[in-house]
Design a protein around this motif. Structure first.
Motif, mmCIF file in Angstrom:
data_model
loop_
_atom_site.group_PDB
_atom_site.id
_atom_site.type_symbol
_atom_site.label_atom_id
_atom_site.label_comp_id
_atom_site.label_asym_id
_atom_site.label_seq_id
_atom_site.Cartn_x
_atom_site.Cartn_y
_atom_site.Cartn_z
ATOM 1 N N GLN A 153 -122.114 46.026 -42.336
ATOM 2 C CA GLN A 153 -123.505 46.374 -42.619
ATOM 3 C C GLN A 153 -123.724 46.609 -44.110
ATOM 4 O OE1 GLN A 153 -126.329 46.678 -40.409
ATOM 5 N NE2 GLN A 153 -127.198 46.588 -42.459
ATOM 6 N N VAL A 154 -122.805 47.323 -44.742
ATOM 7 C CA VAL A 154 -122.933 47.585 -46.180
ATOM 8 C C VAL A 154 -122.862 46.280 -46.964
ATOM 9 C CG1 VAL A 154 -121.839 48.661 -48.185
ATOM 10 C CG2 VAL A 154 -122.062 49.939 -46.054
ATOM 11 N N GLN A 155 -121.937 45.395 -46.575
ATOM 12 C CA GLN A 155 -121.820 44.111 -47.268
ATOM 13 C C GLN A 155 -123.084 43.274 -47.087
ATOM 14 O OE1 GLN A 155 -119.522 43.195 -49.290
ATOM 15 N NE2 GLN A 155 -118.059 44.832 -48.974
ATOM 16 N N MET A 156 -123.693 43.351 -45.899
ATOM 17 C CA MET A 156 -124.951 42.638 -45.666
ATOM 18 C C MET A 156 -126.060 43.182 -46.556
ATOM 19 S SD MET A 156 -125.075 42.153 -41.534
ATOM 20 C CE MET A 156 -124.097 40.896 -40.696
ATOM 21 N N ASP A 157 -126.076 44.502 -46.717
ATOM 22 C CA ASP A 157 -127.081 45.117 -47.590
ATOM 23 C C ASP A 157 -126.915 44.623 -49.027
ATOM 24 O OD1 ASP A 157 -128.194 46.530 -45.525
ATOM 25 O OD2 ASP A 157 -127.112 48.386 -45.939
ATOM 26 N N ILE A 158 -125.662 44.554 -49.467
ATOM 27 C CA ILE A 158 -125.385 44.103 -50.830
ATOM 28 C C ILE A 158 -125.799 42.641 -51.001
ATOM 29 C CG2 ILE A 158 -123.533 43.605 -52.490
ATOM 30 C CD1 ILE A 158 -122.040 46.044 -51.313
ATOM 31 N N ALA A 159 -125.532 41.831 -49.966
ATOM 32 C CA ALA A 159 -125.849 40.399 -50.037
ATOM 33 C C ALA A 159 -127.350 40.139 -50.020
ATOM 34 C CB ALA A 159 -125.187 39.667 -48.875
ATOM 35 N N ASN A 160 -128.111 41.106 -49.466
ATOM 36 C CA ASN A 160 -129.576 40.998 -49.453
ATOM 37 C C ASN A 160 -130.054 39.726 -48.745
ATOM 38 O OD1 ASN A 160 -132.147 41.998 -50.018
ATOM 39 N ND2 ASN A 160 -132.303 40.831 -51.921
ATOM 40 N N PHE A 161 -129.540 39.491 -47.537
ATOM 41 C CA PHE A 161 -129.959 38.330 -46.763
ATOM 42 C C PHE A 161 -131.429 38.442 -46.369
ATOM 43 C CE2 PHE A 161 -125.339 38.349 -45.331
ATOM 44 C CZ PHE A 161 -124.976 37.321 -46.176
ATOM 45 N N ASP A 162 -132.044 37.302 -46.132
ATOM 46 C CA ASP A 162 -133.423 37.265 -45.666
ATOM 47 C C ASP A 162 -133.477 37.739 -44.214
ATOM 48 O OD1 ASP A 162 -135.813 35.779 -44.295
ATOM 49 O OD2 ASP A 162 -136.223 35.681 -46.444
ATOM 50 N N ILE A 163 -134.547 38.459 -43.857
ATOM 51 C CA ILE A 163 -134.655 38.990 -42.495
ATOM 52 C C ILE A 163 -134.640 37.883 -41.454
ATOM 53 C CG2 ILE A 163 -137.186 39.016 -42.500
ATOM 54 C CD1 ILE A 163 -136.971 41.607 -40.807
ATOM 55 N N ARG A 164 -135.124 36.691 -41.805
ATOM 56 C CA ARG A 164 -135.116 35.581 -40.849
ATOM 57 C C ARG A 164 -133.696 35.190 -40.457
ATOM 58 N NH1 ARG A 164 -139.011 31.722 -44.242
ATOM 59 N NH2 ARG A 164 -137.708 32.684 -45.835
ATOM 60 N N GLU A 165 -132.759 35.335 -41.394
ATOM 61 C CA GLU A 165 -131.368 35.018 -41.090
ATOM 62 C C GLU A 165 -130.783 36.033 -40.112
ATOM 63 O OE1 GLU A 165 -129.361 33.050 -44.849
ATOM 64 O OE2 GLU A 165 -130.516 34.810 -45.463
ATOM 65 N N PHE A 166 -131.147 37.307 -40.299
ATOM 66 C CA PHE A 166 -130.704 38.338 -39.354
ATOM 67 C C PHE A 166 -131.267 38.059 -37.960
ATOM 68 C CE2 PHE A 166 -130.005 40.791 -43.259
ATOM 69 C CZ PHE A 166 -128.798 41.401 -42.973
ATOM 70 N N ILE A 167 -132.537 37.696 -37.914
ATOM 71 C CA ILE A 167 -133.203 37.441 -36.637
ATOM 72 C C ILE A 167 -132.538 36.282 -35.899
ATOM 73 C CG2 ILE A 167 -135.344 36.571 -35.615
ATOM 74 C CD1 ILE A 167 -136.835 38.213 -37.811
ATOM 75 N N GLU A 168 -132.299 35.180 -36.615
ATOM 76 C CA GLU A 168 -131.675 34.013 -35.994
ATOM 77 C C GLU A 168 -130.286 34.350 -35.456
ATOM 78 O OE1 GLU A 168 -131.641 31.050 -39.010
ATOM 79 O OE2 GLU A 168 -133.751 30.492 -38.744
ATOM 80 N N ALA A 169 -129.499 35.056 -36.271
ATOM 81 C CA ALA A 169 -128.136 35.404 -35.866
ATOM 82 C C ALA A 169 -128.152 36.323 -34.654
ATOM 83 C CB ALA A 169 -127.406 36.074 -37.030
ATOM 84 N N ARG A 170 -129.052 37.298 -34.671
ATOM 85 C CA ARG A 170 -129.121 38.239 -33.548
ATOM 86 C C ARG A 170 -129.510 37.529 -32.255
ATOM 87 N NH1 ARG A 170 -132.901 43.707 -32.879
ATOM 88 N NH2 ARG A 170 -132.154 44.196 -30.778
ATOM 89 N N GLN A 171 -130.498 36.655 -32.328
ATOM 90 C CA GLN A 171 -130.926 35.928 -31.131
ATOM 91 C C GLN A 171 -129.796 35.077 -30.565
ATOM 92 O OE1 GLN A 171 -134.553 34.131 -32.881
ATOM 93 N NE2 GLN A 171 -135.618 34.908 -31.083
ATOM 94 N N LEU A 172 -129.123 34.346 -31.440
ATOM 95 C CA LEU A 172 -128.054 33.450 -30.987
ATOM 96 C C LEU A 172 -126.923 34.224 -30.318
ATOM 97 C CD1 LEU A 172 -127.869 30.945 -33.980
ATOM 98 C CD2 LEU A 172 -128.381 30.366 -31.603
#
Length: 221
Positions: A77-96
């Protein structure tokens, strides 16, 4: 040395020391080893502490925590915060991931987990008028569903994704109990489909629920 490289080097060095059974270097020793200021070391250690990698306490020094699923999720989670991914990428990954763990959840569900899932739904209903609390129990429902799949690797990555959505609570409807009552209703149907082994129906229900939340977060609903 830039901050990202320093963080990575300190992280690897501390883990190597812990694995070898050595005493963990102090802040001063790390600053000397990497030829940087104590302030920079302190910043790196603060992030490692937030990630759950290390535990720092006055007079007791620093210890490395066991890397169980919860700590690993926190690190990701911390690494994701640092990477600053777009929320759409989180949404796609979560759905899949979430939709496709349903077959495993059906095969590995236990009575104890079913009880905890039902309790989470009841708490969503009881707190429908409090969006922050209802959303917290909705996330708990999804985390329990991931736990039910019985695959710790999937659980670690997925838990980091689900936890990310804690940041989006403010985007959910406020003072709208029906929104969360509808979520609870859908989750009861989902849980019944899982208990009955109706895989396609369960996947469709979960996909529909996540899809509605996506539309809400993207402002298309």
């Amino acid at each position: 040395m830039d901050e990202e490289a320093l963080f990575r080097d300190i992280h690897h060095h501390i883990l190597r020391q812990a694995k070898a059974g050595e005493r963990i270097d102090t802040e001063t020793e790390l600053a000397t080893r990497f030829n940087v200021t104590r302030y920079k070391v302190r910043k790196a250690l603060s992030v490692l502490s937030q990630m759950g990698v290390v535990d720092r306490a006055p007079k007791r020094g620093m210890t490395v925590n066991a890397l169980g699923p919860k700590n690993l999720s926190a690190q990701i989670q911390v690494q994701m915060d640092i990477a600053n991914f777009d929320i759409r990428e989180f949404i796609e990954a979560r759905q899949l991931i979430e939709v496709n763990i349903i077959p495993l959840a059906i095969r590995r569900m236990t009575p104890a987990l079913l009880g905890r899932l039902e309790d989470a739904i009841s708490r969503i209903e009881a707190n429908a008028g409090n969006s922050a609390e209802a959303d917290r129990w909705d996330r708990e429902f999804h985390l329990l569903l991931l736990e039910a799949c019985g695959n710790r690797v999937l659980q670690v990555f997925s838990a980091a994704l689900v936890t990310y959505f804690e940041k989006t609570t403010e985007n959910l409807p406020q003072n709208d109990p029906q929104f969360f009552l509808d979520i609870a209703k859908n989750e009861r149907l989902l849980l019944t489909a899982i208990k009955d082994g109706r895989e396609d129906e369960a996947k469709a229900l979960l996909s529909h629920q996540l899809g509605e939340q996506v539309e809400l977060l993207q402002g298309t609903r």
